[in-house]
Design a protein around this motif. Structure first.
Motif, PDB file in Angstrom:
ATOM      1  N   VAL A 195       0.814  -1.090  -0.165  1.00  0.00           N
ATOM      2  CA  VAL A 195      -0.071  -0.010  -0.242  1.00  0.00           C
ATOM      3  C   VAL A 195       1.003   1.220  -0.118  1.00  0.00           C
ATOM      4  N   CYS A 196       0.631   2.016  -0.995  1.00  0.00           N
ATOM      5  CA  CYS A 196       1.579   3.284  -1.079  1.00  0.00           C
ATOM      6  C   CYS A 196       0.736   4.563  -0.858  1.00  0.00           C
ATOM      7  N   ARG A 197       1.371   5.702  -0.650  1.00  0.00           N
ATOM      8  CA  ARG A 197       0.543   6.930  -0.411  1.00  0.00           C
ATOM      9  C   ARG A 197       0.262   7.213  -1.807  1.00  0.00           C
ATOM     10  N   THR A 198       0.833   6.870  -2.908  1.00  0.00           N
ATOM     11  CA  THR A 198      -0.018   7.265  -4.096  1.00  0.00           C
ATOM     12  C   THR A 198      -1.187   6.777  -4.411  1.00  0.00           C
ATOM     13  N   ASP A 199      -1.505   5.471  -3.787  1.00  0.00           N
ATOM     14  CA  ASP A 199      -2.916   4.941  -3.893  1.00  0.00           C
ATOM     15  C   ASP A 199      -3.881   5.865  -3.258  1.00  0.00           C
ATOM     16  N   GLY A 245      -3.466  -0.236  -6.722  1.00  0.00           N
ATOM     17  CA  GLY A 245      -2.221  -1.097  -6.068  1.00  0.00           C
ATOM     18  C   GLY A 245      -1.251  -1.442  -7.108  1.00  0.00           C
ATOM     19  N   HIS A 246       0.277  -0.758  -6.613  1.00  0.00           N
ATOM     20  CA  HIS A 246       1.281  -1.061  -7.926  1.00  0.00           C
ATOM     21  C   HIS A 246       2.518  -1.443  -7.059  1.00  0.00           C
ATOM     22  N   GLN A 247       2.488  -2.354  -6.138  1.00  0.00           N
ATOM     23  CA  GLN A 247       3.639  -3.078  -5.442  1.00  0.00           C
ATOM     24  C   GLN A 247       3.137  -4.360  -5.407  1.00  0.00           C
ATOM     25  N   LEU A 264       8.998  -2.351  -4.009  1.00  0.00           N
ATOM     26  CA  LEU A 264       8.815  -2.089  -5.233  1.00  0.00           C
ATOM     27  C   LEU A 264       8.278  -0.724  -5.725  1.00  0.00           C
ATOM     28  N   CYS A 265       7.652   0.070  -4.861  1.00  0.00           N
ATOM     29  CA  CYS A 265       7.597   1.541  -5.128  1.00  0.00           C
ATOM     30  C   CYS A 265       8.543   2.349  -4.004  1.00  0.00           C
ATOM     31  N   ALA A 266       7.795   2.114  -2.672  1.00  0.00           N
ATOM     32  CA  ALA A 266       8.659   2.588  -1.569  1.00  0.00           C
ATOM     33  C   ALA A 266      10.128   2.641  -1.648  1.00  0.00           C
TER      34      ALA A 266
HETATM   35 ZN   LIG Z   1       3.998   4.168  -5.057  1.00  0.00          ZN
END
Ligand SMILES: [Zn+2]
Ligand SMILES: [Zn+2]
Length: 334
Positions: free
Chosen positions: A41-45, A63-65, A150-152
């Motif tokens: 879970v990313c802040r971008t979500d 969702g992108h990780q 994967l993102c962070a």
């Molecule tokens: Zn992200």
């Protein structure tokens, strides 16, 4: 399959993600279908759900990780046999022809697509990806440990590179969430001294546990002048105090995709060749270099698991600063 679907943007407090049954997507040309095990879970979500990023696909699965295994190959896909463990990141595709792609800066491609934003992402049991944009996950990482890398992890790594920090240098992180808790491990591995400027005792304690020499509130001046600082928090009001903490020619990197307005400040804060730079996305090269480095160190990520059905709760906790480290959705038994 089960998925968390966003039909229209709304404040996360209203729990706008619907946990519903949808069709399993078909992998197209050059694509793979991935059975999702975990999705970070990313802040971008949160920015996608709340509409700080203008909607580009509706409905959309965020969702992108994504960490999972290749379940099916689309036409012409041949990079991975089925069963291979892969990670799907934010960058879904680039045009590979624009002036930026041709200069090795595909992170700012003129025609990019993004996982969980312009195409459906990994808050689901299956997701499709372009095979040349996914990563192999180093064997030493468990699935849920790998998801926040994967993102962070990759974005933090690109921020570190752009900050120019070197061994013996002093570096501050403003905001100490998923990205910073990974980036500090890389910075320490490179021999930098890390200062954590972040609200909340829990985040400060995590920073100290991970080797920060000092942790304090974001507006507090760190006890030494810094070679570089990275702002991960989406708060423009942190720019003036961060600039004030820099040495001459110090570099301030803004790591977020969205930030509130930056207040006016005196030119003195920028003068003497201080630099402000934003980071936008990442290249595949960043991702590959980071994952190799992460396995060498090795990086350990702090993970808080949520069932896929509770993605709203995970995002509410992220917004309210209640996550220590990174939130990850378990998509296996949805
Ligand atoms: Zn992200
Ligand atoms: Zn391009």
């Amino acid at each position: 399959m089960k998925a968390c679907v966003l039909r229209s943007t709304a404040r996360i407090e209203t729990n706008p993600l619907e946990f519903v049954e949808v069709g399993v997507p078909e992998p197209g040309k050059g694509q793979i279908l991935v059975r999702v095990n975990f999705c970070g879970v990313c802040r971008t979500d949160l920015h996608v759900v709340e509409g700080e990023l203008p909607p580009r696909k509706s409905p959309v699965i965020p969702g992108h990780q994504v960490v999972g295994v290749v379940a099916k190959l689309g036409e012409g896909a041949h990079r991975f046999p089925t069963g291979t463990r892969v990670g799907i990141p934010w960058l879904h595709s680039t045009d590979q022809t624009c002036e930026y792609c041709r200069k090795g800066m595909e992170n700012i491609c003129d025609h990019p697509t993004f996982t969980g934003y312009t195409v459906d992402g990994g808050y689901a049991q299956y997701a499709v990806a372009r095979e040349e944009f996914v990563y192999e996950i180093p064997a030493s990482f468990e699935d849920q440990q790998a998801a926040p890398l994967l993102c962070a992890g990759i974005i933090g790594f690109r921020c570190l590179r752009i900050s120019g920090i070197e061994a013996g240098g002093r570096l501050a992180f403003y905001g100490f969430g998923a990205a910073a808790h990974v980036a500090i491990q890389v910075a320490r591995h490179w021999g930098a001294e890390v200062y954590a400027c972040t609200r909340g005792k829990k985040h400060q304690e995590l920073a100290l546990r991970l080797g920060a020499v000092w942790a304090g509130e974001a507006e507090e001046a760190p006890p030494a002048k810094l070679d570089a600082a990275i702002i991960f928090a989406p708060a423009g009001e942190l720019v003036p105090p961060a600039l004030k903490a820099l040495k001459k020619a110090g570099v301030l990197v803004l790591g977020g995709i969205h930030m509130s307005a930056i207040p006016e400040f005196d030119y003195d804060l920028l003068y003497e060749e201080r630099v402000i730079r934003s980071v936008a996305n990442n290249t595949r090269r960043d991702g590959e270099d980071f994952l190799r480095t992460a396995a060498e160190i090795p990086i350990r990520s702090e993970v808080t698991l949520f069932p896929l059905s509770e993605a709203n709760r995970a995002l509410n906790d992220l917004k309210a600063d209640r996550i220590n480290g990174a939130a990850v959705l378990d998509c296996r038994a949805a």
